[in-house]
Design a protein around this motif. Sequence first.
Motif, short mmCIF file in Angstrom:
data_model
loop_
_atom_site.label_atom_id
_atom_site.label_comp_id
_atom_site.label_asym_id
_atom_site.label_seq_id
_atom_site.Cartn_x
_atom_site.Cartn_y
_atom_site.Cartn_z
N ARG A 53 0.84 -1.20 0.00
CA ARG A 53 0.00 0.00 0.00
C ARG A 53 0.88 1.25 0.00
NH1 ARG A 53 -1.95 3.46 3.89
NH2 ARG A 53 -4.01 4.33 3.48
N SER A 54 1.93 1.23 0.78
CA SER A 54 2.86 2.37 0.86
C SER A 54 3.52 2.62 -0.48
CB SER A 54 3.93 2.12 1.91
OG SER A 54 3.35 2.02 3.19
N HIS A 55 3.89 1.56 -1.18
CA HIS A 55 4.51 1.71 -2.50
C HIS A 55 3.53 2.36 -3.47
CE1 HIS A 55 5.94 -0.22 -6.44
NE2 HIS A 55 6.76 0.78 -6.17
N CYS A 104 3.89 6.09 -5.30
CA CYS A 104 3.76 6.30 -6.75
C CYS A 104 2.63 7.27 -7.06
CB CYS A 104 3.54 4.96 -7.45
SG CYS A 104 4.98 3.89 -7.40
N ALA A 105 1.54 7.19 -6.31
CA ALA A 105 0.42 8.11 -6.52
C ALA A 105 0.83 9.54 -6.20
CB ALA A 105 -0.78 7.70 -5.66
N ALA A 106 1.61 9.72 -5.13
CA ALA A 106 2.09 11.06 -4.78
C ALA A 106 2.98 11.62 -5.88
CB ALA A 106 2.84 11.02 -3.45
N THR A 107 3.83 10.79 -6.44
CA THR A 107 4.69 11.23 -7.53
C THR A 107 3.86 11.61 -8.75
OG1 THR A 107 6.49 9.82 -6.74
CG2 THR A 107 6.63 10.58 -9.02
N MET A 141 4.54 10.37 4.23
CA MET A 141 4.96 9.18 4.97
C MET A 141 5.98 9.56 6.03
SD MET A 141 5.42 6.45 1.96
CE MET A 141 4.07 6.07 0.86
N ASP A 142 6.03 8.73 7.07
CA ASP A 142 7.03 8.97 8.10
C ASP A 142 8.33 8.25 7.73
OD1 ASP A 142 6.66 6.28 8.72
OD2 ASP A 142 5.48 6.69 10.52
N GLU A 143 9.32 8.36 8.61
CA GLU A 143 10.62 7.77 8.32
C GLU A 143 10.56 6.26 8.18
OE1 GLU A 143 13.11 9.20 11.46
OE2 GLU A 143 13.22 11.22 10.61
N LYS A 144 9.78 5.60 9.03
CA LYS A 144 9.69 4.13 8.98
C LYS A 144 9.06 3.65 7.68
CE LYS A 144 9.74 3.33 13.86
NZ LYS A 144 9.47 2.38 14.89
N GLU A 145 7.97 4.29 7.26
CA GLU A 145 7.33 3.90 6.01
C GLU A 145 8.26 4.12 4.82
OE1 GLU A 145 2.62 4.79 6.82
OE2 GLU A 145 3.97 6.49 6.53
N THR A 146 8.94 5.25 4.82
CA THR A 146 9.88 5.56 3.74
C THR A 146 11.03 4.56 3.73
OG1 THR A 146 9.30 7.89 3.95
CG2 THR A 146 11.28 7.38 2.71
#
Length: 154
Positions: A40-42, A46-49, A120-125
């Motif tokens: 989901r994070s990936h 990509c959606a943010a980009t 996203m936070d540091e952990k998600e990134t």
Amino acid sequence: MRAIARREHYRAGQPQTLQTTALINEAYVKLRKADGWDSRSHFLACAATAMRHILIDAARARLASKRNAPTYSFTQSLDSLAAAVPEDEQVVRLGEALEELKRLDANLAQVVDCRFFAGMDEKETALILGVSDRTIRRWWVQARAWIHHEMAAA
């Protein structure tokens, strides 16, 4: 995705830019052909980009129409875009700075997309990029400093 779109909508040119729903639709058109999302994070990264690219293209189109230059084509009509606002120049400069950063160091550019555009936070990134939280923190500081320098120089 709506939260990301809403944040980007207000961050890039205030309410004069694409509406939140239109931004989501534009991002969907860009992402619908892609397969193989790792998580989901990936997908959200990509959606943010994709949303960043859409907003920068919209700002360029508004600036071009202000100078009576040829317009760019979007899936949504340019009639729904408002007249150019001063923030459009900053949005375009930010896009150019991020493209240059991507050429210099793709990891730093990805950190900016994840942290700034996707929220996203540091952990998600760190999970997306496969590095430690500490590395993300270091890259984030470097990326922000580089972008600040480029935006101030322009």
